[in-house]
Design a protein around this motif. Structure first.
Motif, PDB file in Angstrom:
ATOM      1  N   ILE A 131     -12.811  -3.911   6.938  1.00 58.90           N
ATOM      2  CA  ILE A 131     -11.443  -4.171   7.325  1.00 58.90           C
ATOM      3  C   ILE A 131     -11.533  -4.333   8.775  1.00 58.90           C
ATOM      4  N   PRO A 178     -13.022  -8.272  10.207  1.00 54.43           N
ATOM      5  CA  PRO A 178     -12.916  -9.415   9.324  1.00 54.43           C
ATOM      6  C   PRO A 178     -13.688 -10.749   9.118  1.00 54.43           C
ATOM      7  N   MET A 215     -16.129  -9.557   6.433  1.00 56.40           N
ATOM      8  CA  MET A 215     -15.386  -9.643   5.149  1.00 56.40           C
ATOM      9  C   MET A 215     -15.226 -10.908   4.798  1.00 56.40           C
ATOM     10  N   GLN A 216     -15.038 -11.864   5.538  1.00 54.63           N
ATOM     11  CA  GLN A 216     -14.763 -13.362   5.018  1.00 54.63           C
ATOM     12  C   GLN A 216     -16.283 -13.931   4.737  1.00 54.63           C
ATOM     13  N   VAL A 248     -16.705 -12.671   1.096  1.00 56.85           N
ATOM     14  CA  VAL A 248     -15.850 -13.227   0.181  1.00 56.85           C
ATOM     15  C   VAL A 248     -16.507 -14.529  -0.081  1.00 56.85           C
ATOM     16  N   VAL A 279     -13.650  -6.681  -2.960  1.00 56.00           N
ATOM     17  CA  VAL A 279     -13.662  -7.744  -2.050  1.00 56.00           C
ATOM     18  C   VAL A 279     -13.541  -9.283  -2.795  1.00 56.00           C
ATOM     19  N   GLU A 315      -7.347  -8.996  -1.164  1.00 52.15           N
ATOM     20  CA  GLU A 315      -7.164  -8.670   0.298  1.00 52.15           C
ATOM     21  C   GLU A 315      -6.845  -7.191   0.482  1.00 52.15           C
ATOM     22  N   TRP A 316      -7.255  -6.526   1.749  1.00 52.58           N
ATOM     23  CA  TRP A 316      -6.948  -5.414   1.870  1.00 52.58           C
ATOM     24  C   TRP A 316      -6.061  -5.103   3.100  1.00 52.58           C
ATOM     25  N   LYS A 317      -4.733  -4.779   3.004  1.00 52.20           N
ATOM     26  CA  LYS A 317      -4.219  -4.574   4.371  1.00 52.20           C
ATOM     27  C   LYS A 317      -3.903  -2.954   4.763  1.00 52.20           C
ATOM     28  N   THR A 354      -4.281  -3.367  11.555  1.00 48.72           N
ATOM     29  CA  THR A 354      -5.338  -4.193  11.735  1.00 48.72           C
ATOM     30  C   THR A 354      -6.775  -3.674  12.124  1.00 48.72           C
ATOM     31  N   CYS A 360      -4.437   1.700   2.002  1.00 52.51           N
ATOM     32  CA  CYS A 360      -4.315   0.410   1.951  1.00 52.51           C
ATOM     33  C   CYS A 360      -3.441  -0.308   0.941  1.00 52.51           C
ATOM     34  N   ARG A 389      -5.992 -12.049  -4.694  1.00 47.33           N
ATOM     35  CA  ARG A 389      -6.467 -13.095  -4.260  1.00 47.33           C
ATOM     36  C   ARG A 389      -7.023 -14.209  -5.362  1.00 47.33           C
TER      37      ARG A 389
END
Length: 512
Positions: free
Chosen positions: A324, A327, A330-331, A334, A463, A467-469, A477, A497, A502
């Motif tokens: 988190i 990013p 994380m991307q 993914v 993952v 998506e994890w907010k 953020t 979170c 997704r």
């Protein structure tokens, strides 16, 4: 004739001086006999408490800070008990490999001895014939690849159920306390593998059992005055004795019920379904070299329960927190999962070998956040290591956490950068001493393969699917990375979170 009083005082003084001289000469001769072996440096100690005033609830951080002043090897006192702090891979290698026979015991305190039925377990048991027998049993029967493969459907089923639970939260837009839910996931995986039942089937018992592991870790990791201050040995000033008796009684009641149910079912069907069945079958074998009692079985089940639940859940939580906060990483993860697994099915254990970046993320998480930040050993004899004299009965603190963050061992050590494990051959299996999340040598954690399977698949599926907010409202953020107290390296503040799906619901949805 009587001597004057002044003469008597002079004679008495000469006698004291003579005794002091003898003691000094004897100590000098003794020091010469070490042949250039000296005691490691040490901070100034206070009477009775030793160096307790220098340690807080985060001893791995305190010992790292002290090592910056006194060097990577120094001695200290917990009350009257001699201890050694080690924070260099070179010295760790000498202790855990070159001189391993002198450091094969683990220190025990009153809480660990009581909760493990008098050290009848595997983790804290002395290095003797019983421990060797249990090690052979673990390797050949309980945690070998054949047994773990046979229990693959259990692990996958529980991860699928976990994804179902998260999907339900996502549909409602609700926040998830990931520590609580991950503990339930790992608890269910372990109890089904060990006992063929889910913790969460009985809501009341689930909550009690779900709290037992953190309580055991917390109590056994607390500093108990009775273990270190001699005049407190018969007292329970902190109430630790009372608390540990209560926790063990809860565990004992649970195990008595489960063992009886297994014995009754085995008499009817005579089939092996789980690890407890294997242990009960071995306990009834008269030809076996050592007789397993019910207390041995309870203590061993307890070891697996504690080692396999809290630690795995914490690693997944730390790993997601790092993703988190990063990013880009994380991307990249993914994209790797989408490329290898796709978006029409859930990630499985067989996919892990084709996901090197996900593996590197887990390794980097374990470097920065080893769930056991300090490896403990106890010397069984006097020895000389690294030019230092280490007396017998010294407790050795090998600071894995500090070695994983030392700029002498790692470039940009505080940066979360999984790529470092793609660029080098450094691994976490006990061969590289700058990173030892599972230990090394004969007392290395035998459940490493199992733990990595659960951690990698669970984190990868989280993952892949969501998506994890961060935050209760999903409006943060960044999340804090403050550490909490305890034997295992937990977060000071649980990771909360809001998940957002997704993938299509039909992919994540698990029909039970």
């Amino acid at each position: 004739m009587r001597l004057p009083f002044s003469s008597m005082v002079d004679i008495h003084g000469y006698f004291i001086l003579f005794v002091i001289s003898l003691v000094f000469i004897r100590s000098l001769i003794s020091s010469c006999s070490w042949k250039k072996s000296w005691l490691p440096p040490s901070p100034f100690a206070l009477p009775v408490i030793g160096h307790l005033h220098l340690l807080s609830k985060l001893p791995h951080q305190d010992l790292r800070n002290l090592s910056r002043r006194y060097g990577p090897v120094f001695r200290f006192l917990l009350g009257s008990k001699p201890c050694l702090a080690v924070s260099s891979p070179e010295m760790a290698k000498e202790i855990l490999r070159s001189y391993e026979p002198s450091f094969l015991d683990r220190p025990r305190n009153s809480a660990t001895v009581y909760i493990t039925y008098g050290s009848k377990d595997f983790v804290f048991a002395p290095f003797d014939s019983y421990w060797k027998f249990m090690k052979k049993l673990v390797v050949s029967e309980l945690l070998n690849s054949r047994t773990l493969d046979s229990l693959f459907p259990v692990r996958q089923d529980e991860i699928n159920r976990f994804m179902n639970l998260i999907l339900g939260k996502a549909k409602l837009g609700k926040a998830v306390d990931l520590k609580s839910e991950l503990l339930m996931l790992t608890n269910n995986v372990i109890t089904r593998m060990l006992l063929s039942e889910r913790c969460s089937e009985d809501e009341n018992e689930a909550r009690d059992m779900g709290k037992l592991v953190p309580q055991m870790l917390e109590i056994t990791g607390e500093f108990n005055l009775a273990d270190y201050i001699w005049f407190c040995s018969k007292l329970d000033l902190q109430g630790i004795g009372k608390r540990i008796r209560k926790v063990r009684q809860q565990f004992d009641d649970f195990m008595e019920r489960v063992i009886k149910e297994h014995e009754d079912e085995n008499r009817r069907k005579d089939e092996v379904k789980d690890l407890l069945d294997i242990l009960l079958k071995i306990s009834q074998d008269d030809s076996i070299e050592l007789k397993l009692t019910k207390d041995h079985i309870k203590a061993f089940i307890q070891n697996l329960f504690v080692a396999g639940t809290d630690t795995s859940a914490l690693t997944i939580e730390w790993g997601l927190a790092e993703l988190i906060n990063h990013p880009r990483i994380m991307q990249k993860s993914v994209e790797e999962i989408d490329r290898v697994v796709g978006k029409t099915r859930l990630l499985e254990e067989t996919d892990i070998q084709h996901l090197p970046y996900l593996q590197a993320i887990v390794k980097e998480t374990l470097r920065l956040h080893p769930t056991v930040p300090i490896l403990l050993r106890a010397s069984t004899e006097d020895c000389t290591v690294g030019g230092f004299h280490i007396p017998a009965k010294t407790t050795v603190f090998i600071n894995v956490w500090a070695m994983g963050r030392d700029p002498k061992n790692w470039d940009d050590p505080l940066e979360f950068r999984p790529e470092r494990f793609l660029e080098s051959q450094v691994d976490i299996k006990g061969q590289h001493f700058q990173i030892l999340p599972f230990g090394t040598g004969r007392r290395m954690c035998p459940g490493t393969s199992f733990a990595m399977q659960v951690i990698q698949v669970a984190l990868g599926a989280m993952v892949q699917c969501f998506e994890w907010k961060a935050g209760e409202k999903g409006d943060m953020t960044q999340v804090d990375m403050e550490e909490g107290p305890g034997l295992a390296l937990s977060r000071a503040n649980p990771l909360v979170c809001v998940p957002v799906a997704r993938l299509d619901d039909s992919v994540i949805q698990y029909k039970m």
